[in-house]
Design a protein around this motif. Structure first.
Motif, PDB file in Angstrom:
ATOM      1  N   ALA A 299      -3.077  -5.345  -6.504  1.00 44.49           N
ATOM      2  CA  ALA A 299      -3.170  -3.879  -6.525  1.00 44.49           C
ATOM      3  C   ALA A 299      -4.607  -3.433  -6.281  1.00 44.49           C
ATOM      4  CB  ALA A 299      -2.656  -3.335  -7.855  1.00 44.49           C
TER       5      ALA A 299
ATOM      6  N   HIS B 189      -5.636  -3.835  -2.547  1.00 51.19           N
ATOM      7  CA  HIS B 189      -5.001  -2.827  -1.700  1.00 51.19           C
ATOM      8  C   HIS B 189      -5.575  -1.431  -1.976  1.00 51.19           C
ATOM      9  CE1 HIS B 189      -2.091  -5.208   0.517  1.00 51.19           C
ATOM     10  NE2 HIS B 189      -1.830  -5.867  -0.596  1.00 51.19           N
ATOM     11  N   LEU B 190      -5.880  -1.131  -3.224  1.00 53.81           N
ATOM     12  CA  LEU B 190      -6.516   0.155  -3.544  1.00 53.81           C
ATOM     13  C   LEU B 190      -7.888   0.257  -2.889  1.00 53.81           C
ATOM     14  CD1 LEU B 190      -5.512   0.593  -7.265  1.00 53.81           C
ATOM     15  CD2 LEU B 190      -4.963   2.178  -5.404  1.00 53.81           C
TER      16      LEU B 190
ATOM     17  N   VAL C  64      -5.434   0.740 -12.282  1.00 50.95           N
ATOM     18  CA  VAL C  64      -4.920  -0.325 -11.425  1.00 50.95           C
ATOM     19  C   VAL C  64      -3.863  -1.134 -12.177  1.00 50.95           C
ATOM     20  CG1 VAL C  64      -6.720  -2.020 -11.969  1.00 50.95           C
ATOM     21  CG2 VAL C  64      -5.564  -2.107  -9.769  1.00 50.95           C
TER      22      VAL C  64
ATOM     23  N   ARG D 296       0.833  -1.207   0.000  1.00 52.14           N
ATOM     24  CA  ARG D 296       0.000   0.000   0.000  1.00 52.14           C
ATOM     25  C   ARG D 296       0.866   1.255   0.000  1.00 52.14           C
ATOM     26  NH1 ARG D 296      -3.243  -3.572   3.180  1.00 52.14           N
ATOM     27  NH2 ARG D 296      -2.533  -2.713   5.152  1.00 52.14           N
TER      28      ARG D 296
ATOM     29  N   ASP E 144       3.800   1.460  -1.374  1.00 53.70           N
ATOM     30  CA  ASP E 144       4.308   1.555  -2.753  1.00 53.70           C
ATOM     31  C   ASP E 144       3.257   2.149  -3.684  1.00 53.70           C
ATOM     32  OD1 ASP E 144       6.731   0.446  -1.996  1.00 53.70           O
ATOM     33  OD2 ASP E 144       6.290  -1.546  -2.832  1.00 53.70           O
ATOM     34  N   LEU E 145       2.011   1.722  -3.529  1.00 55.10           N
ATOM     35  CA  LEU E 145       0.928   2.268  -4.362  1.00 55.10           C
ATOM     36  C   LEU E 145       0.755   3.758  -4.100  1.00 55.10           C
ATOM     37  CD1 LEU E 145      -1.676  -0.615  -3.970  1.00 55.10           C
ATOM     38  CD2 LEU E 145      -0.437  -0.015  -6.065  1.00 55.10           C
TER      39      LEU E 145
ATOM     40  N   LEU F 271      -0.640   0.854 -12.013  1.00 54.84           N
ATOM     41  CA  LEU F 271      -0.125   0.800 -10.640  1.00 54.84           C
ATOM     42  C   LEU F 271       0.474  -0.574 -10.330  1.00 54.84           C
ATOM     43  CD1 LEU F 271      -2.924   2.788  -8.845  1.00 54.84           C
ATOM     44  CD2 LEU F 271      -0.483   3.357  -8.799  1.00 54.84           C
ATOM     45  N   GLY F 272      -0.187  -1.625 -10.752  1.00 51.06           N
ATOM     46  CA  GLY F 272       0.323  -2.977 -10.534  1.00 51.06           C
ATOM     47  C   GLY F 272       1.671  -3.181 -11.202  1.00 51.06           C
TER      48      GLY F 272
ATOM     49  N   CYS G 264       4.370  -1.110  -9.358  1.00 51.48           N
ATOM     50  CA  CYS G 264       4.703  -1.638  -8.031  1.00 51.48           C
ATOM     51  C   CYS G 264       5.065  -3.121  -8.059  1.00 51.48           C
ATOM     52  CB  CYS G 264       3.539  -1.395  -7.074  1.00 51.48           C
ATOM     53  SG  CYS G 264       3.198   0.354  -6.837  1.00 51.48           S
TER      54      CYS G 264
ATOM     55  N   HIS H 178      -7.297   6.201 -10.445  1.00 53.96           N
ATOM     56  CA  HIS H 178      -7.052   6.351  -9.019  1.00 53.96           C
ATOM     57  C   HIS H 178      -6.080   7.496  -8.777  1.00 53.96           C
ATOM     58  CE1 HIS H 178      -8.974   2.441  -8.591  1.00 53.96           C
ATOM     59  NE2 HIS H 178      -8.233   2.069  -9.624  1.00 53.96           N
TER      60      HIS H 178
END
Length: 100
Positions: A47, A50-51, A33, A17, A19-20, A36-37, A40, A71
């Motif tokens: 991802a 956790h989002l 997402v 989280r 890292d995101l 982001l995935g 990270c 996001h």
């Protein structure tokens, strides 16, 4: 199953989280997402889970675009965390410094 954190403090406790959140902070615009995935180095489903938790704790906002959900960090979401942390400094500034 990912347990729902009951506060922003618990939400930032997990390294994925964090890292995101860091990826969103560094981004020039909201991210999907998938992006982001990749950034990270976690799966899409990881991802996404956790989002969901970050959003449930008010740290991230999401909005639907034409074909994706974007996001971003929620403006002002980290003020509570910063205020709490500044209390531990021996001589905290009158106003916590803001990153530009």
């Amino acid at each position: 199953m990912l347990r729902i954190a009951s506060s922003p403090f618990q939400a930032i406790a997990h390294p994925v989280r964090r890292d995101l959140l860091e990826a969103l902070r560094e981004a020039d615009s909201p991210m999907t997402v998938t992006d982001l995935g990749r950034r990270c180095e976690v799966s899409h489903s990881t991802a996404s889970r956790h989002l969901d938790l970050l959003r449930a704790n008010g740290l991230v906002v999401s909005r639907r675009s034409r074909t994706a959900t974007l996001h971003a960090l929620r403006p002002g979401a980290f003020e509570e965390l910063a205020d709490w942390l500044w209390a531990f400094f021996s001589d905290p500034p009158a106003v916590a410094p803001r990153r530009s």
